[in-house]
Scaffold this motif. Structure first.
Motif, PDB file in Angstrom:
ATOM      1  N   TRP A 157       0.859  -1.183   0.000  1.00 40.72           N
ATOM      2  CA  TRP A 157       0.000   0.000   0.000  1.00 40.72           C
ATOM      3  C   TRP A 157       0.893   1.229   0.000  1.00 40.72           C
ATOM      4  O   TRP A 157       1.738   1.386   0.889  1.00 40.72           O
ATOM      5  CB  TRP A 157      -0.914   0.017   1.232  1.00 40.72           C
ATOM      6  N   VAL A 158       0.704   2.075  -0.994  1.00 40.54           N
ATOM      7  CA  VAL A 158       1.565   3.248  -1.141  1.00 40.54           C
ATOM      8  C   VAL A 158       0.749   4.532  -0.959  1.00 40.54           C
ATOM      9  O   VAL A 158      -0.342   4.674  -1.510  1.00 40.54           O
ATOM     10  CB  VAL A 158       2.243   3.262  -2.537  1.00 40.54           C
ATOM     11  N   LYS A 159       1.317   5.436  -0.173  1.00 37.96           N
ATOM     12  CA  LYS A 159       0.678   6.738   0.073  1.00 37.96           C
ATOM     13  C   LYS A 159       1.392   7.802  -0.759  1.00 37.96           C
ATOM     14  O   LYS A 159       2.619   7.911  -0.706  1.00 37.96           O
ATOM     15  CB  LYS A 159       0.797   7.080   1.559  1.00 37.96           C
ATOM     16  N   PHE A 160       0.639   8.573  -1.521  1.00 41.94           N
ATOM     17  CA  PHE A 160       1.194   9.659  -2.318  1.00 41.94           C
ATOM     18  C   PHE A 160       0.699  10.984  -1.737  1.00 41.94           C
ATOM     19  O   PHE A 160      -0.509  11.205  -1.646  1.00 41.94           O
ATOM     20  CB  PHE A 160       0.736   9.551  -3.775  1.00 41.94           C
ATOM     21  N   THR A 161       1.632  11.856  -1.367  1.00 40.12           N
ATOM     22  CA  THR A 161       1.258  13.179  -0.866  1.00 40.12           C
ATOM     23  C   THR A 161       1.734  14.224  -1.875  1.00 40.12           C
ATOM     24  O   THR A 161       2.936  14.352  -2.120  1.00 40.12           O
ATOM     25  CB  THR A 161       1.903  13.456   0.509  1.00 40.12           C
ATOM     26  N   VAL A 162       0.783  14.916  -2.461  1.00 36.81           N
ATOM     27  CA  VAL A 162       1.108  15.922  -3.476  1.00 36.81           C
ATOM     28  C   VAL A 162       0.954  17.299  -2.836  1.00 36.81           C
ATOM     29  O   VAL A 162      -0.129  17.659  -2.370  1.00 36.81           O
ATOM     30  CB  VAL A 162       0.160  15.801  -4.692  1.00 36.81           C
ATOM     31  N   THR A 163       2.047  18.042  -2.771  1.00 38.05           N
ATOM     32  CA  THR A 163       1.991  19.350  -2.132  1.00 38.05           C
ATOM     33  C   THR A 163       2.250  20.452  -3.155  1.00 38.05           C
ATOM     34  O   THR A 163       3.246  20.419  -3.890  1.00 38.05           O
ATOM     35  CB  THR A 163       3.035  19.455  -0.995  1.00 38.05           C
ATOM     36  N   GLY A 164       1.314  21.402  -3.206  1.00 35.86           N
ATOM     37  CA  GLY A 164       1.465  22.552  -4.099  1.00 35.86           C
ATOM     38  C   GLY A 164       1.331  23.825  -3.293  1.00 35.86           C
ATOM     39  O   GLY A 164       1.936  23.943  -2.229  1.00 35.86           O
ATOM     40  N   LYS A 165       0.470  24.746  -3.745  1.00 39.70           N
ATOM     41  CA  LYS A 165       0.257  25.971  -2.968  1.00 39.70           C
ATOM     42  C   LYS A 165      -1.202  26.359  -3.098  1.00 39.70           C
ATOM     43  O   LYS A 165      -1.722  26.505  -4.207  1.00 39.70           O
ATOM     44  CB  LYS A 165       1.166  27.073  -3.514  1.00 39.70           C
ATOM     45  N   GLN A 166      -1.848  26.512  -1.942  1.00 34.07           N
ATOM     46  CA  GLN A 166      -3.269  26.843  -1.926  1.00 34.07           C
ATOM     47  C   GLN A 166      -3.463  28.306  -2.310  1.00 34.07           C
ATOM     48  O   GLN A 166      -2.674  29.165  -1.950  1.00 34.07           O
ATOM     49  CB  GLN A 166      -3.804  26.597  -0.514  1.00 34.07           C
ATOM     50  N   CYS A 167      -4.561  28.586  -3.060  1.00 31.17           N
ATOM     51  CA  CYS A 167      -4.856  29.982  -3.410  1.00 31.17           C
ATOM     52  C   CYS A 167      -6.316  30.117  -3.829  1.00 31.17           C
ATOM     53  O   CYS A 167      -7.043  29.133  -3.872  1.00 31.17           O
ATOM     54  CB  CYS A 167      -3.925  30.464  -4.529  1.00 31.17           C
ATOM     55  N   HIS A 168      -6.743  31.318  -4.135  1.00 28.52           N
ATOM     56  CA  HIS A 168      -8.115  31.557  -4.581  1.00 28.52           C
ATOM     57  C   HIS A 168      -8.297  30.962  -5.974  1.00 28.52           C
ATOM     58  O   HIS A 168      -7.393  31.044  -6.809  1.00 28.52           O
ATOM     59  CB  HIS A 168      -8.399  33.070  -4.610  1.00 28.52           C
ATOM     60  N   ALA A 169      -9.484  30.380  -6.203  1.00 26.40           N
ATOM     61  CA  ALA A 169      -9.712  29.678  -7.466  1.00 26.40           C
ATOM     62  C   ALA A 169      -9.711  30.622  -8.671  1.00 26.40           C
ATOM     63  O   ALA A 169      -9.508  30.199  -9.810  1.00 26.40           O
ATOM     64  CB  ALA A 169     -11.030  28.907  -7.399  1.00 26.40           C
ATOM     65  N   SER A 170      -9.910  31.913  -8.420  1.00 25.80           N
ATOM     66  CA  SER A 170      -9.971  32.857  -9.546  1.00 25.80           C
ATOM     67  C   SER A 170      -8.583  33.268 -10.029  1.00 25.80           C
ATOM     68  O   SER A 170      -8.434  33.841 -11.099  1.00 25.80           O
ATOM     69  CB  SER A 170     -10.753  34.099  -9.109  1.00 25.80           C
ATOM     70  N   THR A 171      -7.539  32.949  -9.192  1.00 21.88           N
ATOM     71  CA  THR A 171      -6.177  33.348  -9.580  1.00 21.88           C
ATOM     72  C   THR A 171      -5.220  32.152  -9.509  1.00 21.88           C
ATOM     73  O   THR A 171      -4.317  32.115  -8.651  1.00 21.88           O
ATOM     74  CB  THR A 171      -5.659  34.463  -8.641  1.00 21.88           C
ATOM     75  N   PRO A 172      -5.429  31.187 -10.389  1.00 22.16           N
ATOM     76  CA  PRO A 172      -4.621  29.957 -10.312  1.00 22.16           C
ATOM     77  C   PRO A 172      -3.126  30.204 -10.423  1.00 22.16           C
ATOM     78  O   PRO A 172      -2.326  29.437  -9.876  1.00 22.16           O
ATOM     79  CB  PRO A 172      -5.129  29.120 -11.492  1.00 22.16           C
TER      80      PRO A 172
END
Ligand SMILES: [Zn+2]
Length: 409
Positions: A209-224
């Motif tokens: 069983w493999v766990k994948f953690t994808v980390t990016g940067k949270q922001c407002h949906a109108s300014t991707p």
């Protein structure tokens, strides 16, 4: 063999015994501490009395210390009826513990009070694993009550803790009393099978069983452009992981399914609202790997795909193992236990059974780990762990005849 025919006839007359023993066993809730219970004591006590009535040469209660359980231990029973002519023992090992009934509203009646509908007995535990215990027990009773001799030593075991990992059951038994079991013994675990009794399980795949953690940067949906969308990354990663299927595509007909499987399963919740781009997503992949591959090489491939997708999208991707169980050396499809079972099944039902491998997770792995050949076999409707679990009386009796063949061979 006319003697065997007489034993079969006796077994045919055991319908009421099956119903009665199922009722007694089911009423004794054998739940381990992790399932909200205190252990298997009451049920083991009832089985102990059944064994005693048949005058075994050896009768032992093995107590695995478990401070969470009643009286601080978990009981496993082993009994033996000796035949001095042959060194080899036929072992049938079943487990006494059950899983909880789950959502009671899905049951049509009290899970702990058996109900009989024609050929069907309904109740928690009747299939998993009382079916296996009762068929092995009634087979022996039929031989002994007929006044015939066993042609092999017969050993019956009823172990604790199968449903929550076996550390306090077979695991403990093998660690402390492993000398009971021999490479030449025929060891059968009647805790898995198919509806017509033709599947003899001899091998398991590795589990990863493999766990994948994808980390990016949270922001407002109108300014991707101000963030990094981790859900998009997770989606791309899941699609890219399809590559595992092509890379590790060996097929082995012993197994059902014949290939290794790599399935994305659980996805953790990310943001609670629609107008936020998520900055972190976590998902899991369940891999069932043919024994021809090493678990480490699969994990390395997962990591490689994670790194590649991460650098392509500018995301950080962490890849971790949450559970692994490497496949044990399979029992040979030509092992005596498989041959004897195949012959007995043919004799009783006329059907051709065949050795098979499955996706993993049976208690037989403990025997294989110890280098002991073992076959998992029974004729079951596959209702284990479900609401309204049932067993068929006709299957219990047919399986008893197969065991009688093995005891008298
Ligand atoms: Zn079971």
């Amino acid at each position: 063999m006319p003697e065997l025919e007489k034993v079969f006839k006796r077994i045919d007359g055991y319908r009421e015994e099956v119903i009665q023993i199922q009722a007694e066993l089911t009423s004794r809730k054998a739940l381990g501490p992790e399932n909200g219970g205190t252990g298997e004591h009451e049920k083991a006590g009832f089985i102990m009395e059944l064994f005693k009535k048949m005058n075994p040469d050896i009768l032992d209660e093995i107590r695995a210390p478990d401070e969470r359980a009643q009286d601080g231990y978990r009981p496993s029973l082993i009994a033996q009826w000796k035949n001095s002519k042959k060194e080899m023992t036929v072992w049938v090992l079943s487990h006494s513990d059950i899983v909880p009934p789950g959502d009671l509203s899905l049951w049509n009646s009290d899970p702990y009070k058996t109900r009989v509908e024609g050929d069907r007995i309904i109740g928690r535990g009747v299939e998993d694993n009382q079916h296996g215990f009762i068929s092995s027990y009634l087979a022996l009773k039929a031989v002994l009550d007929s006044g015939y001799e066993l042609n092999r030593t017969v050993g019956l075991a009823a172990v604790a803790d199968e449903e929550t990992g076996s550390a306090y059951g077979l695991g403990y038994l093998l660690k402390k009393h492993g000398e009971q079991f021999n490479k030449n013994d025929l060891i059968i675990v009647p805790d898995g099978g198919n509806e017509d009794g033709t599947m003899i399980e001899v091998a398991e795949k590795s589990m990863l069983w493999v766990k994948f953690t994808v980390t990016g940067k949270q922001c407002h949906a109108s300014t991707p452009d101000k963030g990094k969308n981790s859900l998009f990354g997770a989606a791309r990663l899941i699609v890219t992981l399809e590559r595992l299927k092509k890379k590790f595509n060996i097929s082995d007909d012993l197994f059902r399914p014949p290939i290794s499987t790599f399935e994305p399963t659980k996805m953790e919740a990310n943001v609670p609202n629609i107008n936020t781009i998520p900055g972190r997503d976590i998902f899991y992949v369940d891999c069932r790997i043919l024994p021809c591959y090493r678990v480490d090489e699969i994990f390395a491939a997962c990591r490689e795909i994670g790194d590649e997708t991460g650098s392509e999208l500018g995301l950080e991707i962490q890849v971790e193992i949450t559970y692994r169980e490497d496949a044990k050396e399979p029992t040979s499809p030509d092992a005596p236990v498989v041959k004897s079972l195949t012959k007995a099944i043919k004799r009783v039902t006329g059907k051709d059974a065949r050795p098979m491998g499955i996706g993993g997770g049976t208690v037989a792995a403990f025997f294989r780990q110890a280098g002991l050949p073992v076959a998992v076999w029974s004729t079951v409707s596959d209702t284990a762990h479900q609401p309204n679990e049932y067993c068929l009386i006709s299957n219990v009796l047919a399986d008893a005849k197969v065991f009688a063949c093995l005891y008298m061979d």
